[in-house]
Design an enzyme around this catalytic site. Structure first.
Site, PDB file in Angstrom:
ATOM      1  N   ILE A 103       0.833  -1.127   0.068  1.00 31.04           N
ATOM      2  CA  ILE A 103       0.029   0.068  -0.052  1.00 31.04           C
ATOM      3  C   ILE A 103       0.996   1.361  -0.006  1.00 31.04           C
ATOM      4  O   ILE A 103       1.902   1.132   0.937  1.00 31.04           O
ATOM      5  CB  ILE A 103      -0.891  -0.061   1.237  1.00 31.04           C
ATOM      6  CG1 ILE A 103      -1.524   1.117   1.255  1.00 31.04           C
ATOM      7  CG2 ILE A 103      -0.229  -0.171   2.427  1.00 31.04           C
ATOM      8  CD1 ILE A 103      -2.959   1.223   2.500  1.00 31.04           C
ATOM      9  N   SER A 104       0.647   2.002  -0.681  1.00 29.30           N
ATOM     10  CA  SER A 104       1.600   3.340  -1.088  1.00 29.30           C
ATOM     11  C   SER A 104       1.624   4.296  -0.137  1.00 29.30           C
ATOM     12  O   SER A 104       0.818   4.258   0.961  1.00 29.30           O
ATOM     13  CB  SER A 104       1.110   4.058  -2.555  1.00 29.30           C
ATOM     14  OG  SER A 104       1.315   2.927  -3.660  1.00 29.30           O
ATOM     15  N   GLN A 105       2.568   5.028   0.255  1.00 31.24           N
ATOM     16  CA  GLN A 105       3.099   5.874   1.234  1.00 31.24           C
ATOM     17  C   GLN A 105       1.767   6.932   1.082  1.00 31.24           C
ATOM     18  O   GLN A 105       1.404   7.529  -0.137  1.00 31.24           O
ATOM     19  CB  GLN A 105       4.295   6.810   1.168  1.00 31.24           C
ATOM     20  CG  GLN A 105       4.458   7.904   1.788  1.00 31.24           C
ATOM     21  CD  GLN A 105       5.768   8.700   1.610  1.00 31.24           C
ATOM     22  OE1 GLN A 105       6.227   8.346   0.065  1.00 31.24           O
ATOM     23  NE2 GLN A 105       6.425   9.420   1.969  1.00 31.24           N
TER      24      GLN A 105
END
Ligand code: SAM
Length: 225
Positions: free
Chosen positions: A63-65
């Site tokens: 899950i991206s920043q």
């Protein structure tokens, strides 16, 4: 941890990681404030859900920043009242799709791993987010049957921008995609003007690879977060 603690952490994330770093769109900040990121993070990492970085979600994916999610969303510049759907490639946890769902009438999201798609679908359902349609397959082909899109967001790194995706943009719509080598890429912002496409480089980023017909070939080694 209870919901109140997560709420406080989310407010802090919006203030310190997003607003302070230049995310200015009130609509995007509100979307990031309203989506419970911790719901999309596997239990063992949930205490880090509002930390300033990506997290593992299984299948070697992330899950991206939060900042990157907000930046990419802001770059799409989705307009209130727009009826045409948005396309996301790389459903992953479903978090980015949930954020887009706050800003668009309808979101289509494509994931190549059926298990990730299934889990994301359940989380979205449990949160009552009903305007996201999940698809399993090779997102580098886009979804011609639902085009044109008011925006396309690619959340995995491509060797170059797939022409198929550019062709599925509505006029004046934008596409945001990380493009470059396996270690680091440039986040590119594309905009369509009739049959012309302009491209601006935004920032260096590091994404997991986009694997598919118009992306990287499956099986080649990679070591991205
Ligand atoms: N947007 C996600 C989120 O909010 O959790 C994060 C996405 S993760 C950085 C990238 C995702 O792209 C992975 O789940 C990966 O399996 C997926 N992916 C890679 N190549 C793909 C392709 N050709 N079609 C669809 N999904 C792809």
């Amino acid at each position: 941890m209870d919901e109140d603690v997560f709420l406080v952490q989310r407010e802090k994330m919006v203030r310190e990681q997003l607003a302070r770093r230049g995310i200015q769109s009130a609509r995007v900040l509100e979307a990031m404030r309203s989506v419970p990121r911790h719901s999309f993070v596997p239990l063992e990492h949930r205490h880090l859900a509002y930390a300033d970085g990506p997290l593992p979600i299984g299948q070697g994916q992330t899950i991206s920043q939060p900042y990157i999610v907000a930046l990419m969303t802001q770059l799409l510049d989705l307009q209130p009242g727009e009826e045409r759907p948005v396309l996301e490639i790389g459903t992953g946890s479903g978090y980015q799709a949930a954020v887009l769902a706050q800003l668009a009438a309808r979101v289509h999201t494509v994931e190549r791993f059926p298990d990730l798609s299934r889990i994301a679908g359940r989380i979205l359902h449990d949160l009552g987010i009903e305007n996201v349609q999940l698809h399993i397959g090779d997102g580098t082909l886009g979804l011609k049957q639902f085009a044109p899109f008011s925006g396309i967001l690619v959340t995995a790194a491509a060797p170059e921008t797939p022409r198929e995706l550019l062709d599925q943009l509505a006029n004046e719509a934008r596409l945001v995609i990380p493009v470059g080598g396996r270690g680091q890429q440039q986040l590119e912002l594309w905009q369509r003007q009739g049959s012309q496409f302009s491209c601006t480089e935004i920032a260096p980023v590091a994404f997991v690879p986009l694997i598919g017909k118009y992306g990287w070939q499956e099986g080649a080694g990679h070591s991205l977060w």
